[in-house]
Write a protein that holds these residues in place. Structure first.
Motif, mmCIF file in Angstrom:
data_model
loop_
_atom_site.group_PDB
_atom_site.id
_atom_site.type_symbol
_atom_site.label_atom_id
_atom_site.label_comp_id
_atom_site.label_asym_id
_atom_site.label_seq_id
_atom_site.Cartn_x
_atom_site.Cartn_y
_atom_site.Cartn_z
ATOM 1 N N GLN A 53 0.936 -1.087 0.341
ATOM 2 C CA GLN A 53 0.314 0.087 -0.191
ATOM 3 C C GLN A 53 0.988 1.193 -0.200
ATOM 4 O O GLN A 53 1.252 1.999 1.009
ATOM 5 N N THR A 94 2.009 -5.660 -9.688
ATOM 6 C CA THR A 94 0.230 -4.824 -9.198
ATOM 7 C C THR A 94 0.670 -3.300 -8.887
ATOM 8 O O THR A 94 -0.290 -2.678 -8.202
ATOM 9 N N THR A 95 1.602 -3.258 -9.347
ATOM 10 C CA THR A 95 1.473 -1.350 -9.209
ATOM 11 C C THR A 95 0.801 -0.575 -9.872
ATOM 12 O O THR A 95 0.230 -0.280 -10.886
ATOM 13 N N ASP A 96 -0.032 0.539 -8.836
ATOM 14 C CA ASP A 96 -0.766 1.256 -9.187
ATOM 15 C C ASP A 96 -0.138 2.173 -10.099
ATOM 16 O O ASP A 96 1.187 2.587 -10.551
ATOM 17 N N PRO A 97 -0.493 2.456 -12.255
ATOM 18 C CA PRO A 97 -0.046 3.247 -12.701
ATOM 19 C C PRO A 97 0.603 4.743 -12.024
ATOM 20 O O PRO A 97 1.439 5.484 -12.473
ATOM 21 N N ARG A 98 -0.983 5.549 -10.809
ATOM 22 C CA ARG A 98 -0.108 6.884 -10.611
ATOM 23 C C ARG A 98 0.738 6.525 -9.633
ATOM 24 O O ARG A 98 2.081 7.072 -9.904
ATOM 25 N N VAL A 99 0.860 5.527 -8.890
ATOM 26 C CA VAL A 99 2.351 5.374 -7.872
ATOM 27 C C VAL A 99 3.510 4.981 -9.142
ATOM 28 O O VAL A 99 5.113 5.553 -8.929
ATOM 29 N N TYR A 100 3.111 3.993 -9.609
ATOM 30 C CA TYR A 100 5.067 3.920 -10.763
ATOM 31 C C TYR A 100 5.297 4.879 -11.635
ATOM 32 O O TYR A 100 6.573 5.256 -11.737
ATOM 33 N N ASN A 113 0.621 7.319 -2.448
ATOM 34 C CA ASN A 113 0.847 8.843 -2.913
ATOM 35 C C ASN A 113 1.935 10.651 -2.380
ATOM 36 O O ASN A 113 2.836 10.430 -2.614
#
Length: 420
Positions: free
Chosen positions: A146, A207-213, A149
């Motif tokens: 988790q 599984t990383t969220d695109p925004r986090v990536y 951001n």
């Protein structure tokens, strides 16, 4: 309902607090935020005593529940009336739970969360560990799957701030500012390395969220820019060292004198300059408003280091510095000769073979020179370092470690020197 109405008064008409994403996340965590409000509301002394009591209560893991007698005995060094007041405040605001049946105190859920957050802050309170705290938050989120951001953006902002400060120090051409910036970089470097490992894990997670990536990519770029500064600081300080003027055979340089003068009081500087100036300088080209601006900056805004002790070096210092510079020059020339032979043969070579030297210090210096291969800025210099940079070679590091049979070097990065 009354709290919501009071909160709405801070917003313009037509805006509901719960409709704003940033405020909505705070409202969802309000139960935990109330714990911090309870702890930190009031004077500084009151806050410190509350934190002390809460930390002591939470630290007893083998017997987490406390009777009133236990608390009185444990906190015998506190005023009993003040202790009762703090316990009552913590109980009424939900940080402590009073078990009526067993007549015991216990830590609440929100109290444990506040205590854990406080422990992390205290852990990183010593030294320049702000970057370490932010990195630890990212690592904790990544381990639980988790990553926040907000935490990533805070880490990225801090890295960009540090890079801007380091660039400003380099542009100042001041040896004192560059040395201070390099020392700060060395302090935060361990956290940059740990952050690199965490960000690498985030980027390789499917599984990383695109925004986090996207934010993680920006952090990786900022860390790479920070890595380049290590060699830039070393090169710029070497350039400044070569420009020092040594005062005869005294062992002193202009840098030593300037550093010593910066630590003296105004009265002593006035005594040193007495009878040296035969007339009072009157710079007619300085206008009053500019002079006032400069004076205001020097007196109010300029940051100066505190508790810095600078002593005059002994007479042998200049000879020692000269010996070190001569040793580095010989090491650089020897490396240039070896690399030139590789180029003449049209072949590359293993990185450990090209770098390893009889001592750790010389090996580290040779590796730092190889890291400059292809650096356009370093190629503009007139030195043996520039000759090395101009060689048609490129350095490829695999990321693995090689353990050589060496008395001072335990491991070294594996890689190759490739001909271009």
């Amino acid at each position: 309902m009354q709290d919501e109405n009071e909160l709405s008064q801070f917003f313009a008409n037509g805006f509901a607090p719960a409709d704003l994403p940033s405020m909505a996340s705070l409202l969802r965590a309000r139960h935990y935020l109330d714990a911090f409000i309870t702890l930190f509301r009031g004077g500084e002394d009151e806050v410190l005593v509350r934190l002390l009591i809460l930390r002591e209560i939470g630290a007893r893991a083998d017997a987490p529940r406390w009777s009133p007698q236990d608390l009185q005995m444990h906190f015998s060094y506190l005023n009993s009336i003040k202790l009762d007041t703090v316990l009552k405040r913590l109980r009424e605001n939900g940080l402590l739970i009073w078990d009526v049946d067993e007549q015991l105190y216990a830590m609440s859920e929100s109290g444990r969360v506040a205590l854990a957050a406080l422990g992390t802050v205290v852990q990183f309170a010593d030294g320049d560990a702000e970057l370490g705290y932010l990195t630890s938050q990212v690592a904790a989120g990544q381990s639980l799957g988790q990553v926040s951001n907000e935490v990533l953006l805070n880490l990225l902002a801090r890295l960009n701030e540090l890079y801007t400060d380091f660039e400003a120090a380099l542009e100042s051409q001041s040896e004192f500012q560059i040395r201070a910036a390099r020392e700060k970089l060395e302090k935060v470097w361990q956290w940059v390395e740990k952050g690199t490992d965490v960000i690498r894990t985030v980027l390789t997670d499917d599984t990383t969220d695109p925004r986090v990536y996207q934010i993680a990519q920006s952090i990786a770029l900022a860390q790479a820019r920070m890595l380049r500064l290590t060699s830039v600081f070393h090169r710029r300080l070497s350039e400044l060292a070569s420009q020092r003027v040594h005062l005869g055979q005294s062992g002193l340089s202009t840098t030593n004198v300037a550093d010593w003068l910066r630590q003296q009081k105004q009265e002593k500087l006035a005594d040193l300059g007495r009878d040296l100036v035969l007339f009072h300088p009157e710079p007619a080209f300085v206008v009053s408003d500019v002079l006032l601006d400069v004076t205001e900056f020097e007196i109010i805004e300029r940051e100066r280091p505190t508790h810095v002790i600078s002593e005059m070096p002994q007479g042998a210092a200049a000879q020692e510095v000269g010996a070190v510079e001569a040793e580095r020059l010989l090491a650089a020339e020897a490396l240039f000769d070896e690399l030139s032979r590789l180029v003449a043969q049209g072949m590359g070579g293993d990185l450990p073979t090209a770098v390893l030297a009889p001592t750790y210090k010389e090996t580290a210096y040779r590796l730092s020179l190889l890291s400059l291969l292809g650096d356009a800025e370093a190629a503009l210099e007139k030195s043996v370092v520039a000759d090395i940079v101009k060689l048609p070679l490129r350095l490829e590091i695999s990321g693995e470690l090689y353990a050589p049979d060496h008395p001072e070097v335990a491991s070294i990065s594996a890689g190759r020197l490739m001909s271009q």
